[in-house]
Write an enzyme that holds these catalytic residues in place. Structure first.
Site, PDB file in Angstrom:
ATOM      1  N   TYR A 184       0.844  -1.203   0.000  1.00 19.02           N
ATOM      2  CA  TYR A 184       0.000   0.000   0.000  1.00 19.02           C
ATOM      3  C   TYR A 184       0.874   1.245   0.000  1.00 19.02           C
ATOM      4  CZ  TYR A 184       0.665  -0.565   5.128  1.00 19.02           C
ATOM      5  OH  TYR A 184       1.178  -0.767   6.383  1.00 19.02           O
ATOM      6  N   HIS A 223       7.756   3.704  16.484  1.00 21.18           N
ATOM      7  CA  HIS A 223       7.347   2.966  15.280  1.00 21.18           C
ATOM      8  C   HIS A 223       8.265   1.748  15.074  1.00 21.18           C
ATOM      9  CE1 HIS A 223       6.330   2.223  11.025  1.00 21.18           C
ATOM     10  NE2 HIS A 223       7.634   2.117  10.837  1.00 21.18           N
TER      11      HIS A 223
END
Ligand code: VOV
Length: 249
Positions: free
Chosen positions: A145, A172
């Site tokens: 994506y 993250h």
């Protein structure tokens, strides 16, 4: 002016998505269809030589759902090589029986958010090289994506000071690392190349791990506050045998 992250850039990447025109494909006689399959296999063998010589990499997957049927991911040293291969691919007989549905152009990217100070040339570091010029394992599943970092009002990634972005990327990275051995990621930068800022390509043996990882990251500030996402594509690997089965009528 705010400080831009410094990027290391590796192989150029093309993600090419096609849908089969099954009606037209089925109308071919057996001989014509066999020719198209043989020609396609020869092209894939040629493409694979770069994987063996470590001058590039590729992945061929069959996409689930109506967005596409085939996805070819190509990584090469130059954009020109990608362009040449894309043209060759477009001219294949089989590809005349497909409809292009999406494509994405980017370059494998590593940022300096989490790298410490060092005097060495990162492009000579074997670990960095293996990330910039990745060997693609033949994982069973792929997820692709495109995404952006938000630039809206108070939620503007590009207005955050470097240190704040570093802190956020640390969190993250922590989530990402907890999926070590389950999901392998290739992040490719596409600012100036395509409609979003990054392409995210994930590989896994267990397809459910994509959902778990992407969901967990949604709660992390980098994604929760700053992530904007394009369409998701999920696919299962096509080796030579599976390609033949896929094209059977
Ligand atoms: C599979 C695990 C995984 C791991 C270990 C991982 C780690 C890391 C590290 C350590 C770093 C920073 C240094 C670098 O390497 O550049 C990054 C960088 C990046 N990531 Fe990541 N990420 C993962 C996975 C992972 C996912 C699933 C996503 C999509 C986010 C989501 O919400 O759907 C993503 C996105 C990104 C992006 C867009 C960047 C570039 C951001 C920028 O502003 O430059 N990433 N990422």
């Amino acid at each position: 002016m705010n400080e831009a992250a410094i990027t290391l850039d590796g192989w150029y990447v093309l993600h090419d998505f096609r849908s089969m025109d099954w009606v037209a494909w089925k109308m071919l006689d057996d001989e014509e269809r066999q020719f198209a399959i043989d020609e396609f296999n020869m092209f894939m063998e040629k493409v694979n030589q770069a994987d063996e010589n470590k001058t590039g990499a590729h992945a061929l997957y069959s996409i689930i759902g109506q967005k596409a049927d085939l996805m070819l991911m190509l990584l090469r040293e130059t954009m020109d090589e990608l362009r040449e291969l894309e043209t060759e691919y477009n001219k294949l007989t089989l590809i005349a029986y497909t409809v292009p549905t999406y494509s994405y152009v980017s370059v494998v990217e590593l940022s300096n958010y989490l790298s410490g100070e060092s005097n060495e040339d990162p492009y000579q570091n074997p670990h960095v090289r293996s990330r910039l010029y990745p060997e693609l394992q033949r994982s069973q599943y792929i997820c692709f994506y495109p995404m952006d970092k938000r630039r809206e009002g108070n939620d503007n990634w590009y207005m955050l000071p470097m240190q704040e972005r570093k802190d956020l990327m640390l969190s993250h990275g922590k989530i990402g690392r907890s999926y070590a051995g389950k999901v392998k990621q290739i992040i490719s930068g596409s600012v100036g190349f395509d409609d979003y800022e990054w392409g995210v390509t994930l590989f896994a043996e267990d397809v459910l791990q994509f959902k778990k990882l992407v969901y967990e990251m949604r709660f992390d500030e980098v994604s929760a506050r700053y992530g904007e996402f394009g369409s998701f594509y999920v696919g299962t690997i096509l080796d030579k045998e599976k390609t033949i089965k896929f094209l059977e009528v």
